[in-house]
Write a protein that holds these residues in place. Structure first.
Motif, PDB file in Angstrom:
ATOM      1  N   TYR A 113       0.054  -4.237  -4.792  1.00  0.00           N
ATOM      2  CA  TYR A 113       0.766  -5.292  -4.047  1.00  0.00           C
ATOM      3  C   TYR A 113       0.761  -6.607  -4.813  1.00  0.00           C
ATOM      4  O   TYR A 113       1.792  -7.279  -4.948  1.00  0.00           O
ATOM      5  N   GLU A 114      -0.401  -6.967  -5.332  1.00  0.00           N
ATOM      6  CA  GLU A 114      -0.512  -8.237  -6.063  1.00  0.00           C
ATOM      7  C   GLU A 114       0.332  -8.245  -7.327  1.00  0.00           C
ATOM      8  O   GLU A 114       0.957  -9.257  -7.674  1.00  0.00           O
ATOM      9  N   GLU A 115       0.381  -7.116  -8.034  1.00  0.00           N
ATOM     10  CA  GLU A 115       1.183  -7.039  -9.260  1.00  0.00           C
ATOM     11  C   GLU A 115       2.679  -7.083  -8.961  1.00  0.00           C
ATOM     12  O   GLU A 115       3.443  -7.774  -9.636  1.00  0.00           O
ATOM     13  N   ILE A 116       3.099  -6.347  -7.946  1.00  0.00           N
ATOM     14  CA  ILE A 116       4.521  -6.297  -7.616  1.00  0.00           C
ATOM     15  C   ILE A 116       5.014  -7.631  -7.062  1.00  0.00           C
ATOM     16  O   ILE A 116       6.158  -8.025  -7.271  1.00  0.00           O
ATOM     17  N   SER A 117       4.135  -8.348  -6.373  1.00  0.00           N
ATOM     18  CA  SER A 117       4.506  -9.656  -5.807  1.00  0.00           C
ATOM     19  C   SER A 117       5.019 -10.628  -6.864  1.00  0.00           C
ATOM     20  O   SER A 117       5.785 -11.543  -6.555  1.00  0.00           O
ATOM     21  N   LYS A 118       4.593 -10.430  -8.112  1.00  0.00           N
ATOM     22  CA  LYS A 118       4.948 -11.358  -9.191  1.00  0.00           C
ATOM     23  C   LYS A 118       6.335 -11.099  -9.783  1.00  0.00           C
ATOM     24  O   LYS A 118       6.830 -11.912 -10.561  1.00  0.00           O
ATOM     25  N   LEU A 119       6.970  -9.992  -9.426  1.00  0.00           N
ATOM     26  CA  LEU A 119       8.190  -9.568 -10.113  1.00  0.00           C
ATOM     27  C   LEU A 119       9.445 -10.240  -9.547  1.00  0.00           C
ATOM     28  O   LEU A 119       9.557 -10.483  -8.346  1.00  0.00           O
ATOM     29  N   ASP A 120      10.404 -10.497 -10.424  1.00  0.00           N
ATOM     30  CA  ASP A 120      11.647 -11.180 -10.049  1.00  0.00           C
ATOM     31  C   ASP A 120      12.522 -10.338  -9.117  1.00  0.00           C
ATOM     32  O   ASP A 120      13.342 -10.871  -8.382  1.00  0.00           O
ATOM     33  N   SER A 121      12.371  -9.025  -9.190  1.00  0.00           N
ATOM     34  CA  SER A 121      13.218  -8.145  -8.371  1.00  0.00           C
ATOM     35  C   SER A 121      12.804  -8.112  -6.901  1.00  0.00           C
ATOM     36  O   SER A 121      13.501  -7.531  -6.072  1.00  0.00           O
ATOM     37  N   VAL A 122      11.688  -8.733  -6.579  1.00  0.00           N
ATOM     38  CA  VAL A 122      11.171  -8.715  -5.210  1.00  0.00           C
ATOM     39  C   VAL A 122      11.746  -9.873  -4.398  1.00  0.00           C
ATOM     40  O   VAL A 122      11.471 -11.036  -4.666  1.00  0.00           O
ATOM     41  N   LYS A 123      12.563  -9.519  -3.420  1.00  0.00           N
ATOM     42  CA  LYS A 123      13.109 -10.537  -2.511  1.00  0.00           C
ATOM     43  C   LYS A 123      12.081 -10.881  -1.441  1.00  0.00           C
ATOM     44  O   LYS A 123      11.873 -12.031  -1.089  1.00  0.00           O
ATOM     45  N   SER A 124      11.440  -9.846  -0.888  1.00  0.00           N
ATOM     46  CA  SER A 124      10.337 -10.021   0.063  1.00  0.00           C
ATOM     47  C   SER A 124       9.392  -8.845  -0.107  1.00  0.00           C
ATOM     48  O   SER A 124       9.804  -7.765  -0.544  1.00  0.00           O
ATOM     49  N   ILE A 125       8.139  -9.051   0.223  1.00  0.00           N
ATOM     50  CA  ILE A 125       7.160  -7.966   0.118  1.00  0.00           C
ATOM     51  C   ILE A 125       6.172  -8.058   1.264  1.00  0.00           C
ATOM     52  O   ILE A 125       5.774  -9.154   1.667  1.00  0.00           O
ATOM     53  N   GLN A 126       5.828  -6.883   1.805  1.00  0.00           N
ATOM     54  CA  GLN A 126       4.846  -6.820   2.887  1.00  0.00           C
ATOM     55  C   GLN A 126       3.833  -5.731   2.584  1.00  0.00           C
ATOM     56  O   GLN A 126       4.163  -4.708   1.980  1.00  0.00           O
ATOM     57  N   PHE A 127       2.610  -5.989   3.011  1.00  0.00           N
ATOM     58  CA  PHE A 127       1.570  -4.965   2.897  1.00  0.00           C
ATOM     59  C   PHE A 127       1.623  -4.133   4.174  1.00  0.00           C
ATOM     60  O   PHE A 127       1.253  -4.597   5.242  1.00  0.00           O
ATOM     61  N   GLY A 128       2.134  -2.925   4.042  1.00  0.00           N
ATOM     62  CA  GLY A 128       2.380  -2.102   5.218  1.00  0.00           C
ATOM     63  C   GLY A 128       1.153  -1.471   5.839  1.00  0.00           C
ATOM     64  O   GLY A 128       1.205  -0.981   6.959  1.00  0.00           O
ATOM     65  N   GLY A 129       0.037  -1.451   5.118  1.00  0.00           N
ATOM     66  CA  GLY A 129      -1.192  -0.892   5.679  1.00  0.00           C
ATOM     67  C   GLY A 129      -1.233   0.620   5.644  1.00  0.00           C
ATOM     68  O   GLY A 129      -0.561   1.268   4.840  1.00  0.00           O
ATOM     69  N   GLN A 130      -2.025   1.196   6.563  1.00  0.00           N
ATOM     70  CA  GLN A 130      -2.277   2.633   6.584  1.00  0.00           C
ATOM     71  C   GLN A 130      -1.054   3.426   7.020  1.00  0.00           C
ATOM     72  O   GLN A 130      -0.355   3.053   7.962  1.00  0.00           O
ATOM     73  N   ILE A 131      -0.819   4.542   6.348  1.00  0.00           N
ATOM     74  CA  ILE A 131       0.206   5.474   6.809  1.00  0.00           C
ATOM     75  C   ILE A 131      -0.310   6.191   8.056  1.00  0.00           C
ATOM     76  O   ILE A 131      -1.498   6.161   8.370  1.00  0.00           O
ATOM     77  N   SER A 132       0.590   6.836   8.771  1.00  0.00           N
ATOM     78  CA  SER A 132       0.227   7.488  10.029  1.00  0.00           C
ATOM     79  C   SER A 132      -0.773   8.621   9.801  1.00  0.00           C
ATOM     80  O   SER A 132      -0.819   9.216   8.722  1.00  0.00           O
ATOM     81  N   PRO A 133      -1.570   8.937  10.825  1.00  0.00           N
ATOM     82  CA  PRO A 133      -2.518  10.046  10.698  1.00  0.00           C
ATOM     83  C   PRO A 133      -1.862  11.353  10.273  1.00  0.00           C
ATOM     84  O   PRO A 133      -2.394  12.080   9.428  1.00  0.00           O
ATOM     85  N   VAL A 134      -0.676  11.667  10.832  1.00  0.00           N
ATOM     86  CA  VAL A 134      -0.037  12.947  10.501  1.00  0.00           C
ATOM     87  C   VAL A 134       0.415  12.984   9.044  1.00  0.00           C
ATOM     88  O   VAL A 134       0.365  14.031   8.394  1.00  0.00           O
ATOM     89  N   SER A 135       0.822  11.850   8.493  1.00  0.00           N
ATOM     90  CA  SER A 135       1.172  11.800   7.065  1.00  0.00           C
ATOM     91  C   SER A 135      -0.093  11.881   6.212  1.00  0.00           C
ATOM     92  O   SER A 135      -0.108  12.563   5.178  1.00  0.00           O
ATOM     93  N   GLY A 136      -1.143  11.206   6.659  1.00  0.00           N
ATOM     94  CA  GLY A 136      -2.402  11.187   5.918  1.00  0.00           C
ATOM     95  C   GLY A 136      -3.060  12.548   5.802  1.00  0.00           C
ATOM     96  O   GLY A 136      -3.667  12.869   4.779  1.00  0.00           O
ATOM     97  N   MET A 137      -2.915  13.371   6.836  1.00  0.00           N
ATOM     98  CA  MET A 137      -3.541  14.702   6.775  1.00  0.00           C
ATOM     99  C   MET A 137      -2.856  15.575   5.735  1.00  0.00           C
ATOM    100  O   MET A 137      -3.470  16.469   5.166  1.00  0.00           O
ATOM    101  N   HIS A 138      -1.571  15.305   5.444  1.00  0.00           N
ATOM    102  CA  HIS A 138      -0.863  16.089   4.431  1.00  0.00           C
ATOM    103  C   HIS A 138      -1.082  15.551   3.018  1.00  0.00           C
ATOM    104  O   HIS A 138      -1.037  16.318   2.060  1.00  0.00           O
ATOM    105  N   SER A 139      -1.303  14.247   2.890  1.00  0.00           N
ATOM    106  CA  SER A 139      -1.469  13.663   1.551  1.00  0.00           C
ATOM    107  C   SER A 139      -2.930  13.598   1.131  1.00  0.00           C
ATOM    108  O   SER A 139      -3.241  13.568  -0.055  1.00  0.00           O
ATOM    109  N   GLY A 140      -3.841  13.535   2.113  1.00  0.00           N
ATOM    110  CA  GLY A 140      -5.252  13.378   1.808  1.00  0.00           C
ATOM    111  C   GLY A 140      -5.583  11.925   1.502  1.00  0.00           C
ATOM    112  O   GLY A 140      -4.693  11.086   1.359  1.00  0.00           O
TER     113      GLY A 140
END
Length: 282
Positions: free
Chosen positions: A243-270
């Protein structure tokens, strides 16, 4: 006069603030253990899923048809005439078809189901953009005609610490498997036009995979302006660094830290997922 409802599912990873702002109806996936079952995000947290993974890897199921039917019944009671449903990729789940089937039983509400061809905030970005259009007074037809182009402008890339859980969940698709694990190969995973996971690139080692994720973002967004979200699955520290690295880039109009993915997605990705979702704005 038309009144347009907005429907999605828990894998869109929207904040409560956004859900309330646009009055979004959210269908919960189900997480199933041998002796118990939970509604995604409602009855179980991502942390609980990760803590339990060493003991049992659960399975998942679509939101129940009853949950879907109840939403459409409530929409009618609340005076809605139209509905836009934006769902998890059809390449990863059957929810798009399920919502279409249920909507056909509610002919008094004209429904458009948009297959996001994405997951997490790649899906969530589309839901939020749709909410903005409804709030701005766009017609149902305008929204339906605009959404396909927004799907093409949205992108998701992510890395995981291990391919073990994607393999167990049957979501690995064209992503390299066992040999990659033995060689510590880390794929950068994206979602193709068919809505399924594929290996966009691969490197050796965790540190290199995070660096490659950043470089891919630079390549894909060159000459463009994008709204960006950074999300993680029990990988806060690494995601914060990205997040900190991408925040510095010119191509970023806005950036948000979205936080944790949902439990059901997390169980598949680990544990250890770090991901980017972004949509081209200019």
């Amino acid at each position: 006069m038309s009144k347009i409802a907005l429907i999605t599912d828990t894998t869109a990873d929207l904040t409560e603030e956004v859900i309330k702002k646009y009055n979004i109806k959210v269908l919960p996936f189900r997480i199933i253990y041998k002796d118990r079952e939970y509604k995604d995000k409602i009855e179980i947290t991502p942390e609980q899923v990760y803590d339990e993974l060493p003991n049992e890897v659960p399975t998942s199921s679509l939101p129940s048809m009853n949950d879907m039917d109840e939403i459409f019944t409530k929409l009618k009671e609340e005076g809605y005439t139209h509905a836009v449903a934006i769902t998890l990729s059809s390449g990863l789940s059957g929810i798009s078809n399920a919502v279409k089937l249920v909507s056909e039983n509610h002919e008094n509400i004209t429904t458009y189901v948009c297959d996001s061809k994405s997951i997490s905030l790649g899906e969530g970005i589309l839901v939020e953009e749709c909410g903005k259009m409804i709030e701005a007074g766009k017609s149902f037809e305008e929204i339906v005609n605009t959404l396909p182009s927004l799907v093409k402008k949205s992108h998701v890339f992510f890395v995981v610490k291990t391919l073990e859980y994607l393999k167990k969940g049957g979501r690995i698709g064209r992503v390299a498997g066992t040999i990659g694990q033995l060689l510590n190969i880390k794929p950068i995973i994206s979602i193709g036009e068919d809505g399924k996971y594929f290996t966009y690139d691969k490197v050796r080692g965790r540190k290199q995979s995070l660096s490659k994720l950043l470089n891919i973002f630079k390549e894909v967004t060159q000459g463009k302006k994008c709204d960006v979200y950074v999300m993680h699955g029990n990988g806060y520290k690494d995601a914060q660094g990205v997040y900190e690295e991408i925040s510095k880039l010119d191509s970023v109009k806005s950036i948000q830290f979205g936080g944790q993915i949902s439990p059901v997605s997390g169980m598949h990705s680990g544990p250890g997922l770090v991901g980017l979702a972004f949509i081209e704005k200019e």
